[in-house]
Write a protein that holds these residues in place. Structure first.
Motif, short mmCIF file in Angstrom:
data_model
loop_
_atom_site.label_atom_id
_atom_site.label_comp_id
_atom_site.label_asym_id
_atom_site.label_seq_id
_atom_site.Cartn_x
_atom_site.Cartn_y
_atom_site.Cartn_z
N ARG A 99 5.05 9.47 12.68
CA ARG A 99 4.12 9.99 13.68
C ARG A 99 3.66 8.96 14.71
NH1 ARG A 99 -1.71 10.00 12.19
NH2 ARG A 99 -1.96 8.44 10.58
N TYR A 100 4.23 7.77 14.71
CA TYR A 100 3.79 6.73 15.64
C TYR A 100 4.80 6.54 16.75
CZ TYR A 100 0.88 5.95 11.60
OH TYR A 100 0.02 6.15 10.57
N SER A 101 4.32 6.46 17.98
CA SER A 101 5.22 6.32 19.12
C SER A 101 5.70 4.88 19.32
CB SER A 101 4.53 6.82 20.40
OG SER A 101 3.36 6.07 20.65
N LYS A 123 2.57 13.05 3.41
CA LYS A 123 2.92 14.44 3.72
C LYS A 123 3.93 14.51 4.86
CE LYS A 123 -1.22 16.77 2.00
NZ LYS A 123 -0.76 16.84 0.68
N VAL A 124 3.79 13.63 5.84
CA VAL A 124 4.76 13.55 6.95
C VAL A 124 6.12 13.13 6.40
CG1 VAL A 124 5.32 12.38 9.11
CG2 VAL A 124 2.96 13.02 8.64
N LEU A 125 6.13 12.16 5.51
CA LEU A 125 7.38 11.69 4.91
C LEU A 125 8.05 12.81 4.12
CD1 LEU A 125 9.44 9.50 4.29
CD2 LEU A 125 7.94 8.71 2.45
N ILE A 126 7.29 13.55 3.33
CA ILE A 126 7.87 14.66 2.56
C ILE A 126 8.42 15.72 3.50
CG2 ILE A 126 7.29 16.56 0.99
CD1 ILE A 126 5.35 14.58 -0.42
N THR A 127 7.72 16.01 4.58
CA THR A 127 8.23 16.96 5.59
C THR A 127 9.54 16.46 6.19
OG1 THR A 127 5.99 17.68 6.11
CG2 THR A 127 7.67 18.12 7.78
N GLU A 157 0.83 -1.21 0.00
CA GLU A 157 0.00 0.00 0.00
C GLU A 157 0.87 1.26 0.00
OE1 GLU A 157 -2.71 -0.20 3.30
OE2 GLU A 157 -3.53 -2.12 2.65
N LEU A 158 1.90 1.26 0.85
CA LEU A 158 2.80 2.41 0.91
C LEU A 158 3.55 2.57 -0.41
CD1 LEU A 158 4.03 4.74 2.50
CD2 LEU A 158 5.75 3.13 3.36
N LYS A 159 3.99 1.48 -1.00
CA LYS A 159 4.72 1.52 -2.27
C LYS A 159 3.90 2.20 -3.37
CE LYS A 159 6.32 -2.42 -3.83
NZ LYS A 159 6.57 -3.66 -4.59
N LYS A 160 2.62 1.87 -3.44
CA LYS A 160 1.76 2.45 -4.49
C LYS A 160 1.66 3.95 -4.34
CE LYS A 160 -2.69 2.13 -6.78
NZ LYS A 160 -2.23 3.15 -7.67
N VAL A 161 1.38 4.43 -3.15
CA VAL A 161 1.26 5.87 -2.91
C VAL A 161 2.61 6.56 -3.11
CG1 VAL A 161 0.69 7.60 -1.15
CG2 VAL A 161 -0.70 5.55 -1.37
N SER A 195 -1.33 7.17 4.24
CA SER A 195 -1.86 8.50 4.61
C SER A 195 -0.78 9.42 5.19
CB SER A 195 -2.99 8.34 5.62
OG SER A 195 -2.53 7.68 6.78
N ASP A 196 0.44 8.90 5.39
CA ASP A 196 1.53 9.67 6.00
C ASP A 196 2.50 10.25 4.97
OD1 ASP A 196 0.53 8.94 8.50
OD2 ASP A 196 1.83 7.18 8.61
#
Length: 166
Positions: free
Chosen positions: A135-137, A149-153, A76-80, A146-147
Motif C-alpha cells: 500500500r505504499y507508493s 490483511k493487505v498481504l493476504i489479499t 516486527e513483520l516476522k513476528k506477525v 499492520s499490513d
C-alpha cells in the motif's frame, strides 16, 4: 501449595501457547533453519533457483521475502507473519516460499530499489508480478505488521492470477 499452583500454571501456559500456532495437515514438522523464524512449520526453498524450479514444477506462485536479521522492521513483520494462522496455512498449501537475507543478481526482484522488508511474488512462468504490490507508493513491495490483511489479499490475488493467466 505454592509449588502445585506454579506447576499447574506452567502446564497451562505450555498448553495454551501451542493453540495459536499453525500445524500442517500432515502433523507437526521438524522446524527448518531455512525458515529463520518466518514459519517453522513451512517448507522453505534454499535458493532462488530452487524456488523457481519448485514453482514451475508444482505450478504454484513463489513468494520471496527479503529481510535482514538485525532490522527492527523485519523483526516486527516476522513476528506477525509467523503468528498468523491463515497466512501460514495459505503459504503451506498454495505457495513456494523463500526468504533471503541477501540480494539476488536478478534485477527484476528489486523493481523499485533494494530495501527490507519487501515481498515479491513470482508466477510459475518465472514472471515477477510487479502488479502485486503493497500500500505504499514510495516502497511498493514493503509491508508493515499492520499490513498483514493487505498481504493476504495479495496472496489471494497471486493465486487468482495463476488460475486465470496460465
Amino acid at each position: 501449595m505454592i509449588k502445585a499452583a506454579l506447576s499447574a500454571l506452567l502446564v497451562l501456559v505450555a498448553v495454551t501457547s501451542t493453540f495459536g500456532k499453525y500445524i500442517p495437515k500432515g502433523g507437526k514438522r521438524i522446524p527448518q533453519t531455512l525458515s529463520r523464524g518466518w514459519g517453522d512449520q513451512l517448507i522453505w526453498a534454499q535458493t532462488y533457483e530452487e524456488a523457481l524450479y519448485w514453482s514451475r514444477s508444482r505450478n504454484k506462485p513463489l513468494m520471496v521475502i527479503f529481510h535482514l536479521e538485525d532490522c527492527p522492521h523485519s523483526q516486527e513483520l516476522k513476528k506477525v507473519f509467523a503468528d498468523n494462522v491463515e497466512l501460514q496455512r495459505t503459504l503451506d498449501e498454495d505457495f513456494i516460499i523463500l526468504n533471503l537475507v541477501y540480494e539476488t543478481t536478478d534485477k527484476h526482484l528489486s523493481p523499485d530499489g533494494q530495501y527490507v522488508p519487501r515481498i515479491i511474488f513470482v508466477d510459475p512462468s518465472m514472471t515477477v508480478r510487479a502488479d502485486i504490490s503493497g500500500r505504499y507508493s514510495n516502497r511498493l513491495y514493503a509491508y508493515e505488521p499492520s499490513d498483514i490483511k493487505v498481504l493476504i489479499t495479495n496472496m489471494k490475488k497471486a493465486k487468482k492470477l495463476l488460475k486465470s493467466e496460465l
